[in-house]
Enzyme design. Structure first.
Site, PDB file in Angstrom:
ATOM      1  N   LYS A   1      -9.031   5.683  55.962  1.00 35.84           N
ATOM      2  CA  LYS A   1      -9.010   4.533  55.056  1.00 35.84           C
ATOM      3  C   LYS A   1      -7.798   4.708  54.152  1.00 35.84           C
ATOM      4  O   LYS A   1      -7.753   5.637  53.335  1.00 35.84           O
ATOM      5  CB  LYS A   1     -10.298   4.431  54.238  1.00 35.84           C
ATOM      6  CG  LYS A   1     -10.309   3.225  53.290  1.00 35.84           C
ATOM      7  CD  LYS A   1     -11.687   2.962  52.711  1.00 35.84           C
ATOM      8  CE  LYS A   1     -11.644   1.775  51.754  1.00 35.84           C
ATOM      9  NZ  LYS A   1     -12.978   1.396  51.251  1.00 35.84           N
TER      10      LYS A   1
ATOM     11  N   GLU B   1     -10.076   9.273  53.141  1.00 43.88           N
ATOM     12  CA  GLU B   1      -9.434   8.261  52.290  1.00 43.88           C
ATOM     13  C   GLU B   1      -8.543   8.912  51.221  1.00 43.88           C
ATOM     14  O   GLU B   1      -8.954   9.060  50.068  1.00 43.88           O
ATOM     15  CB  GLU B   1     -10.470   7.359  51.608  1.00 43.88           C
ATOM     16  CG  GLU B   1      -9.817   6.225  50.814  1.00 43.88           C
ATOM     17  CD  GLU B   1     -10.803   5.412  49.982  1.00 43.88           C
ATOM     18  OE1 GLU B   1     -10.397   4.371  49.447  1.00 43.88           O
ATOM     19  OE2 GLU B   1     -11.976   5.828  49.869  1.00 43.88           O
TER      20      GLU B   1
END
Length: 299
Positions: free
Chosen positions: A213, A176
């Site tokens: 993500k 992420e």
């Protein structure tokens, strides 16, 4: 669900991933949004007890187990706790929800337009514990504020270094590197990020996969090469400060991306709601996010 069943659910399941992983620094804000102010606790343990009660209420709500949520990201203390008399990961698995664990220890100060992850010397022990509890994967967050090539390259390289450590434990990492939606160079940062992720994916051994993500890109469809990449199990989107309506509208423009929302999922829940009202409110949010994840609009 065994490991292969969880992997297939994440790979092809219709639905989205709930982010229930607010940690120590963000917990007071999360509780305040839930209608519990700081006068309700006097110690950190009491604070974490209150946030665990909130998460337990979410996980046990009928709408949460409706099949529209395919995964959930947990804070370590939530993973270590119990829900409905079971270890939290098992309570999720019993509802058909794949458990993940947040593994980063927060952010360094900004340098070269990015905030790298702080060192995490206890990561191997955490991964061993999580794997033993049936957790499928992990999530680690860094932040990109500017379109600085050196900074973004460093952030992505660090993410993949940690991802390799996670893969070594037989778990699936969610990488992420969040591009701030407040960045004045958001679109340019998205494009540099795409190049760096593709470069790092190519360095992974064949047969290994990560998840990504990412902030919903400024240009709809920009991350399609990541959605289609054979070393990417799934691409999920963070809400990043967008309202739920904004996040859902933008997500629906990006085929192949599903949600992994926190604030946009939980923003309307309140401590004082009756269980019926709480479940109805949660169910409305779940339905909206599910639709944006599974029914795509023209960009």
């Amino acid at each position: 669900m065994n490991q292969s069943e969880m992997k297939e659910k994440i790979r092809s399941g219709n639905g989205f991933i709930a982010a229930l992983d607010q940690s120590g620094g963000s917990t007071p804000k999360a509780l305040a949004g839930y209608g519990v102010d700081e006068s309700a606790w006097s110690t950190e343990e009491e604070m974490f007890g209150l946030i665990h009660d909130m998460r337990s209420r979410i996980i046990t709500a009928p709408s949460f187990g409706s099949g529209k949520i395919i995964g959930a990201i947990l804070f370590e203390r939530t993973m270590d706790g119990q829900v409905a008399g079971k270890p939290t990961p098992q309570a999720l698995i019993d509802q058909g929800v794949v458990p993940f664990i947040k593994i980063d220890k927060g952010l360094e100060e900004e340098r070269d337009g990015v905030q790298l992850m702080k060192p995490n010397p206890g990561l191997d022990a955490l991964l061993t514990k999580a794997k033993g509890l049936g957790v499928f994967g992990t999530k680690e967050r860094s932040v990109i504020n500017l379109a600085n090539e050196a900074g973004i390259a460093a952030a992505v390289a660090q993410q993949f270094e940690v991802a390799r450590q996670v893969l070594g434990h037989g778990m699936v990492p969610i990488v992420e590197p969040e591009v701030s939606i407040k960045s004045p160079e958001r679109d340019a940062a998205d494009r540099i990020l795409l190049r760096e992720i593709l470069k790092n994916l190519d360095s992974l051994p064949d047969g290994q996969q990560v998840m990504l993500k990412l902030t919903i890109p400024a240009e709809a469809g920009l991350f399609q090469p990541l959605v289609d990449h054979p070393k990417v199990l799934r691409v999920v989107a963070l809400s990043g400060g967008f309202s739920r309506a904004e996040a859902c509208r933008e997500l629906a423009k990006n085929p192949g991306m599903i949600a992994s929302f926190s604030r946009a999922l939980l923003s309307d829940l309140r401590h004082g709601q009756s269980d019926e009202e709480f479940d109805r409110t949660l169910g409305t949010a779940i339905d909206e996010i599910y639709e944006a994840s599974t029914e795509k609009a023209d960009a």
